[in-house]
Design a protein around this motif. Sequence first.
Motif, PDB file in Angstrom:
ATOM      1  N   PRO A  27       0.852  -1.116  -0.048  1.00 11.23           N
ATOM      2  CA  PRO A  27       0.060   0.046  -0.101  1.00 11.23           C
ATOM      3  C   PRO A  27       0.743   1.371   0.113  1.00 11.23           C
ATOM      4  CG  PRO A  27      -1.072  -1.426   1.337  1.00 11.23           C
ATOM      5  CD  PRO A  27       0.272  -2.339   1.161  1.00 11.23           C
ATOM      6  N   LYS A  28       1.836   1.304   0.775  1.00 12.99           N
ATOM      7  CA  LYS A  28       2.713   2.635   0.799  1.00 12.99           C
ATOM      8  C   LYS A  28       3.320   2.879  -0.327  1.00 12.99           C
ATOM      9  CE  LYS A  28       4.813   6.176   2.593  1.00 12.99           C
ATOM     10  NZ  LYS A  28       3.895   7.188   2.814  1.00 12.99           N
ATOM     11  N   ILE A  29       3.707   1.704  -1.464  1.00 14.25           N
ATOM     12  CA  ILE A  29       4.458   1.995  -2.656  1.00 14.25           C
ATOM     13  C   ILE A  29       3.179   2.670  -3.601  1.00 14.25           C
ATOM     14  CG2 ILE A  29       5.755   1.006  -4.614  1.00 14.25           C
ATOM     15  CD1 ILE A  29       7.096   1.189  -2.035  1.00 14.25           C
ATOM     16  N   VAL A  30       2.139   1.979  -3.484  1.00  8.40           N
ATOM     17  CA  VAL A  30       0.943   2.319  -4.555  1.00  8.40           C
ATOM     18  C   VAL A  30       0.552   3.711  -4.011  1.00  8.40           C
ATOM     19  CG1 VAL A  30      -1.511   1.903  -4.983  1.00  8.40           C
ATOM     20  CG2 VAL A  30       0.154  -0.342  -4.820  1.00  8.40           C
ATOM     21  N   GLU A  31       0.610   4.053  -2.858  1.00  7.82           N
ATOM     22  CA  GLU A  31       0.462   5.462  -2.292  1.00  7.82           C
ATOM     23  C   GLU A  31       1.331   6.436  -3.047  1.00  7.82           C
ATOM     24  OE1 GLU A  31       0.697   7.902   1.874  1.00  7.82           O
ATOM     25  OE2 GLU A  31      -0.059   6.040   1.908  1.00  7.82           O
TER      26      GLU A  31
END
Length: 578
Positions: free
Chosen positions: A248-252
């Motif tokens: 999720p953090k990378i996609v954010e």
Amino acid sequence: MSERMKQTNYKIAKAEADKVDEIIIDTIKEGVSFRVEAGAGSGKTYSLNRVIEWIQANKWSEYHKKKQNVVCITYTNAAVDVIAERLAKDSFILPSTIHSFAWSAIKQYQSTLIEIISANESLQPKEGNFSKIVEVQYTLGHRYQENGVLYLYHDDVIFLFNILLDNAKFRRIFSDKYPLILIDEYQDSFQSIVNRFIEHFISKGIGPQFGFFGDAWQTIYQSNKACGLIEHENIREIKKGSNFRSAPKIVETLNFIRPDLPQRSAIDDFEGEITVITCEDYNGLRRVERNFKDDLPVEEFQLRLSKLKDQIKNKIMSPKENLKVLMITHRVLASQQGYDKLLNIISDGLRDKEDAFLLFFMNMVEPIYEALNTNNMQLLFDTLKVKRYPINKKSEKQQWKELHEQLSLSRSQKSIDVLKTVFNSNLIPIPQSIQGYYELYYSAPETMYSNTNIKDFLDLDYAQFLAAIHFLYPESEFSTEHGVKGEEYDNVVFVVSRGWNQYQFEKYAPMIKNGYPADKEAAFIRNRNLFYVCCSRPKKRLFLFITIPIDDTFYNFLKELAGESNIVSYSQFLAKEI
């Protein structure tokens, strides 16, 4: 957390992806041309394979009866092989590179081809008498004539295909033969061909139905005349919004870079991390050479990168995870790794793993040498693609032993010496293209190969190939930023440095949020696309290692991208308790 909650990300992302695949298939049923805009990690290949499976199951009788073919054009021969493995041997679906497809579509029109070439000197070889040409062929991708046959260069095939596409009669025959054309990695297609597909077919609502699969933001081969984004009112856009690769953090982070194609991470068990590591703590003299101005000195760069990797390996990632270091260009790596002369000759063939000799050495000669060196018969079987034991007799055992001994010697010599060893052994299958150039080395050594001649090319030390092969193997820790499109790794160190004046991320990345001057559009898109590709490779952790000075504009962008608490100096990162 309950089991139901742990699966939330995946369940939602999977449901959304399945819905998109249904939309694609419904669009095919309608006969409408479409473009699947598939951001990084969204499962483009999975969707393409589902479409191919649906076509195989539902269109056989219709297309087989009319002797029609569905074409799936993809960028590399390796991708063609992957698709071909999923098809029946008598399938009406034809996977192909654009060059192979173009040639198959035009090769039957021999008199027309000869007429076009005779009127265009740029398509004729410099040596020989063209008036004696009675046949045109495309085999090695090099232009020369021999025994009344003109052999075409790669670009010649595209040029001739374009000319025939401008002919109404050819288009009618073409449309009858190919009712549906699927194009993978559409953004890297030749602009000239796409323009004709739009002008002659799509804009008029006639001819083949087209399905474009790709991502305009992953257009990073603009020097190859790539088309980039394809738009037309008669092309339906279908967006894929799930990301099955990155936490999720990378996609954010990716959504911050690209808000017009928001993604949902399908990962539930890891939140992800992004860390910016600066070299603002370096107080020594920086480089002054034009393409490396203000970067760290080479020794300091190598020392810091080595310690950075050790810190990540020993204190952050688990032993089961992998790490990839992305650097700006082959030019920077090649001089360090020892394959700079090879790169100077084959350039794109190295980047795209498309050069015939590189592939032969990498996928056949070196694995066989490794098998013989370690007595790994399974590797020998797999490489030769044979089912029976290849060494049954005493004489056969002696032949393979001699090959091992001779390869041990020739691998320390020139590339031609390795080839000579292979040819003389009569034990290894040799591709037609390798056979052709091997003969030309002796019969016509001045024959051009890329930007040199075949003699100078094969007289390269084999060590150049060995260094490049080591670099290209998946387990290699290093890669160029251009060479990782479609790849994924647990941890990525994205090195933001100097080395190629076409890429200045510190200047152009902030324009993603701040806008760009009209006269800088091409440079902005080039930098933005590569920046996006690099940031989208990691599954778990992204480390931006910035070796150049950071001004306020770039710092503010990085602060928005990663969060100020995630920006540290190199010395802080090494000293950080983890």
